[in-house]
Design a protein around this motif. Structure first.
Motif, PDB file in Angstrom:
ATOM      1  N   ARG A  40       1.187  -1.210  -0.575  1.00 43.33           N
ATOM      2  CA  ARG A  40       0.327   0.274   0.332  1.00 43.33           C
ATOM      3  C   ARG A  40       1.179   1.310  -0.370  1.00 43.33           C
ATOM      4  O   ARG A  40       1.150   2.128  -0.516  1.00 43.33           O
ATOM      5  N   GLN A  41       2.046   1.443   0.983  1.00 38.61           N
ATOM      6  CA  GLN A  41       2.633   2.549   0.429  1.00 38.61           C
ATOM      7  C   GLN A  41       3.672   3.327  -0.573  1.00 38.61           C
ATOM      8  O   GLN A  41       3.847   3.555  -0.532  1.00 38.61           O
ATOM      9  N   MET A  42       3.743   1.786  -0.777  1.00 31.48           N
ATOM     10  CA  MET A  42       4.532   1.867  -2.182  1.00 31.48           C
ATOM     11  C   MET A  42       3.748   2.170  -3.535  1.00 31.48           C
ATOM     12  O   MET A  42       4.354   2.755  -3.950  1.00 31.48           O
ATOM     13  N   GLY A  43       2.329   1.524  -3.445  1.00 31.65           N
ATOM     14  CA  GLY A  43       1.619   2.353  -4.510  1.00 31.65           C
ATOM     15  C   GLY A  43       1.372   4.156  -4.019  1.00 31.65           C
ATOM     16  O   GLY A  43       1.712   4.666  -5.023  1.00 31.65           O
ATOM     17  N   GLU A  44       1.522   4.374  -3.339  1.00 33.70           N
ATOM     18  CA  GLU A  44       0.989   5.676  -2.011  1.00 33.70           C
ATOM     19  C   GLU A  44       2.460   6.624  -2.638  1.00 33.70           C
ATOM     20  O   GLU A  44       2.069   7.728  -2.478  1.00 33.70           O
ATOM     21  N   GLY A  45       3.586   6.015  -2.650  1.00 36.18           N
ATOM     22  CA  GLY A  45       4.536   6.729  -3.320  1.00 36.18           C
ATOM     23  C   GLY A  45       5.398   7.355  -1.401  1.00 36.18           C
ATOM     24  O   GLY A  45       5.923   7.628  -1.372  1.00 36.18           O
ATOM     25  N   SER A  46       4.402   6.437  -0.224  1.00 34.75           N
ATOM     26  CA  SER A  46       5.082   7.089   0.629  1.00 34.75           C
ATOM     27  C   SER A  46       5.691   5.983   1.547  1.00 34.75           C
ATOM     28  O   SER A  46       6.031   6.808   2.367  1.00 34.75           O
ATOM     29  N   ARG A  48       8.776   4.194   2.860  1.00 33.65           N
ATOM     30  CA  ARG A  48      10.188   5.113   3.414  1.00 33.65           C
ATOM     31  C   ARG A  48      10.934   4.383   1.711  1.00 33.65           C
ATOM     32  O   ARG A  48      11.882   3.224   2.261  1.00 33.65           O
ATOM     33  N   GLU A  49      12.413   4.981   1.963  1.00 32.08           N
ATOM     34  CA  GLU A  49      13.419   4.126   0.565  1.00 32.08           C
ATOM     35  C   GLU A  49      14.161   3.447   1.493  1.00 32.08           C
ATOM     36  O   GLU A  49      14.318   2.565   0.469  1.00 32.08           O
ATOM     37  N   GLU A  50      14.632   3.323   2.430  1.00 25.98           N
ATOM     38  CA  GLU A  50      15.145   2.579   3.614  1.00 25.98           C
ATOM     39  C   GLU A  50      14.421   1.475   3.782  1.00 25.98           C
ATOM     40  O   GLU A  50      15.215   0.168   3.031  1.00 25.98           O
ATOM     41  N   CYS A  51      13.599   1.440   3.262  1.00 22.77           N
ATOM     42  CA  CYS A  51      12.386   0.457   3.239  1.00 22.77           C
ATOM     43  C   CYS A  51      12.938  -0.705   1.635  1.00 22.77           C
ATOM     44  O   CYS A  51      12.880  -1.918   2.117  1.00 22.77           O
ATOM     45  N   HIS A 168       6.124   9.349  -9.488  1.00 26.94           N
ATOM     46  CA  HIS A 168       6.097   9.070  -8.044  1.00 26.94           C
ATOM     47  C   HIS A 168       7.493   8.484  -8.207  1.00 26.94           C
ATOM     48  O   HIS A 168       8.378   7.138  -9.075  1.00 26.94           O
ATOM     49  N   PRO A 169       7.535   7.885  -7.330  1.00 26.31           N
ATOM     50  CA  PRO A 169       9.288   6.877  -6.892  1.00 26.31           C
ATOM     51  C   PRO A 169       9.244   5.711  -7.240  1.00 26.31           C
ATOM     52  O   PRO A 169      10.535   5.346  -7.193  1.00 26.31           O
ATOM     53  N   TYR A 170       7.975   4.831  -6.941  1.00 24.21           N
ATOM     54  CA  TYR A 170       8.560   3.429  -7.535  1.00 24.21           C
ATOM     55  C   TYR A 170       7.661   3.276  -9.150  1.00 24.21           C
ATOM     56  O   TYR A 170       7.527   2.236  -9.221  1.00 24.21           O
TER      57      TYR A 170
END
Length: 232
Positions: A40-46, A48-51, A168-170
């Motif tokens: 869900r967080q990946m889809g939202e772009g939220s 964390r990069e370290e994760c 989008h970051p991902y």
């Protein structure tokens, strides 16, 4: 005879396929995997990069072991068609690993750095479970254990693609698994399961196959959790 109703995903999983029936029988576990907070967080772009970085490194190690699983499938093959399927599966995984290298280069990590990472417990648990199923069982057992990963990523990416934006970051990760090349790999995996079910025992094997699918799906959710919590 007990019925196992299927749950379809248009363009990916036909309702009458073995995969759809396994997915339907494990609906709670499947939702926990495909709807995990990491996803869900990946889809939202939220996310964390370290994760994401921790997940990518472990997924690289994960794919090395999955390549070995397809090598095992080749060894266990009793027909040329099964050898070809195993070879195509390994080729797809080796191609998939290039995405990980490309993404990790932004953090100065090359292939040698990724291979040198220690395996997290979640990585070991999942990959060795799949290999054990393949060693102890037949090709159908092995491909069922592989399928939540192979097909699940395709389904997840189709869902996440709907939330993509230019910045989008991902986007690269989502686009890779939502792309036609990977979607084709997933559709081929679904078709392989149907063929193997016909060849290797039929519907009477369903309870054991459901148990394998359920455990592999749980281990997939654990893998997301490992990335989210940065656990070793």
């Amino acid at each position: 005879m007990k019925r196992y109703p299927g749950e379809a995903v248009p363009g990916l999983i036909p309702q009458d396929s073995l995969f759809a029936r396994l997915r339907g029988a494990c609906a709670t576990e499947w939702q926990a995997y495909t709807g995990h907070a990491f996803v869900r967080q990946m889809g939202e772009g939220s996310l964390r990069e370290e994760c994401f970085r921790h997940y990518l490194g472990q997924d690289y190690l994960f794919l090395i072991q999955f390549a070995r699983a397809y090598a095992l499938a080749a060894y266990k093959a009793e027909a040329l068609a099964d050898l070809r399927t195993a070879g195509l599966g390994m080729a797809a995984i080796l191609d998939e690993m290039r995405l990980h290298v490309s993404l990790c280069q932004r953090w100065g990590l090359g292939p040698a750095d990724l291979e040198a990472l220690p395996e997290a417990r979640a990585t070991i648990a999942y990959t060795r479970y799949v290999l054990d199923k393949g060693l102890a069982g037949d090709l159908l057992d092995l491909h069922v254990a592989l399928s939540p990963c192979v097909v699940g990523y395709a389904e997840i990416a189709l869902t996440l693609r709907q939330s993509l934006s230019e910045d989008h970051p991902y986007a690269e990760w989502i686009g890779e698994y939502a792309g036609e090349a990977y979607q084709g790999v997933a559709r081929s995996a679904v078709a392989t399961l149907d063929r193997l079910l016909v060849e290797r025992g039929g519907i009477g094997r369903m309870p054991a196959l459901i148990a394998t699918f359920r455990q592999a799906t749980r281990l997939e959710a654990d893998f997301w959790q490992m990335g989210l919590t940065l656990s070793a």
